[in-house]
Scaffold this motif. Sequence first.
Motif, PDB file in Angstrom:
ATOM      1  N   SER A 264       2.181  -7.487  -8.415  1.00 45.34           N
ATOM      2  CA  SER A 264       3.030  -7.473  -7.233  1.00 45.34           C
ATOM      3  C   SER A 264       2.181  -7.647  -5.978  1.00 45.34           C
TER       4      SER A 264
ATOM      5  N   SER B 299       2.970  -7.179  -3.031  1.00 48.04           N
ATOM      6  CA  SER B 299       3.209  -6.144  -2.019  1.00 48.04           C
ATOM      7  C   SER B 299       2.449  -4.851  -2.332  1.00 48.04           C
ATOM      8  N   ARG B 300       1.850  -4.775  -3.518  1.00 43.12           N
ATOM      9  CA  ARG B 300       1.099  -3.580  -3.907  1.00 43.12           C
ATOM     10  C   ARG B 300      -0.399  -3.829  -3.743  1.00 43.12           C
TER      11      ARG B 300
ATOM     12  N   ILE C 139      -2.663   3.509  -3.852  1.00 45.53           N
ATOM     13  CA  ILE C 139      -1.808   2.328  -3.923  1.00 45.53           C
ATOM     14  C   ILE C 139      -0.844   2.365  -2.749  1.00 45.53           C
TER      15      ILE C 139
ATOM     16  N   ASP D 256       2.360   0.250  -1.143  1.00 47.57           N
ATOM     17  CA  ASP D 256       3.356  -0.806  -1.280  1.00 47.57           C
ATOM     18  C   ASP D 256       3.707  -1.243   0.137  1.00 47.57           C
ATOM     19  N   THR D 257       3.251  -2.430   0.513  1.00 43.01           N
ATOM     20  CA  THR D 257       3.427  -2.883   1.892  1.00 43.01           C
ATOM     21  C   THR D 257       4.872  -3.220   2.233  1.00 43.01           C
ATOM     22  N   SER D 258       5.714  -3.413   1.231  1.00 43.26           N
ATOM     23  CA  SER D 258       7.122  -3.708   1.526  1.00 43.26           C
ATOM     24  C   SER D 258       7.942  -2.449   1.778  1.00 43.26           C
ATOM     25  N   THR D 259       7.514  -1.311   1.208  1.00 45.00           N
ATOM     26  CA  THR D 259       8.281  -0.070   1.377  1.00 45.00           C
ATOM     27  C   THR D 259       7.524   1.013   2.148  1.00 45.00           C
TER      28      THR D 259
ATOM     29  N   THR E  91       3.166   5.260  -0.764  1.00 47.24           N
ATOM     30  CA  THR E  91       1.790   5.356  -1.237  1.00 47.24           C
ATOM     31  C   THR E  91       1.738   6.252  -2.466  1.00 47.24           C
ATOM     32  N   GLU E  92       0.687   6.051  -3.243  1.00 49.13           N
ATOM     33  CA  GLU E  92       0.525   6.806  -4.489  1.00 49.13           C
ATOM     34  C   GLU E  92      -0.962   6.887  -4.799  1.00 49.13           C
TER      35      GLU E  92
ATOM     36  N   PRO F  38      -1.151  -3.981  -9.245  1.00 46.82           N
ATOM     37  CA  PRO F  38      -1.201  -4.465  -7.868  1.00 46.82           C
ATOM     38  C   PRO F  38      -1.517  -5.963  -7.840  1.00 46.82           C
TER      39      PRO F  38
END
Length: 115
Positions: A11, A13-14, A40, A42-45, A48-49, A70
Motif C-alpha cells: 500500500s 499510503s503506508r 507505520i 498511513d498517510t491517507s488516514t 499510526t501503529e 507498506p
Amino acid sequence: MAIVACVSPPSASRIAITVMKSEASPALCPFFGKCDGIWIVDTSTGVTEFRANPQRTPAALCDLILSANPGRLICSFIGDVEKRRLCSAGVDVRLGSCVNAIEELVASFQQLTVA
C-alpha cells in the motif's frame, strides 16, 4: 533466510519507519536490524501503529516490514541483501537522517535519497 511473499500489493499510503521507541516519541534508528521496531504511518488516514522487532536481526526485520505491507520504507541504513529483498517485493526504500523527526521524514518522503 525466510522468504515472505506479500499477499496483496504493498500500500503506497503506508510508510514504515525503522525506529528506536522512547518514552516521548519514536525516532529513526541508525541500525537496520537492531531497531526496536517499525512505526507505520498511513498517510491517507493519519493512523499510526508500532510493531516490535523482538528478534533484532536484518532478516527478521524484513519479515516484519513485509508483513505490515507498506509501499514505502524509511531507514537510515540498509544492507544490499535486505534492500534487494524489500525492493523486489515492491517496497520503495528511502534513506533518512536521524536528526529529523518522524513527521518530517514522512512529509518529505519523495525528497529522501533512494536506497
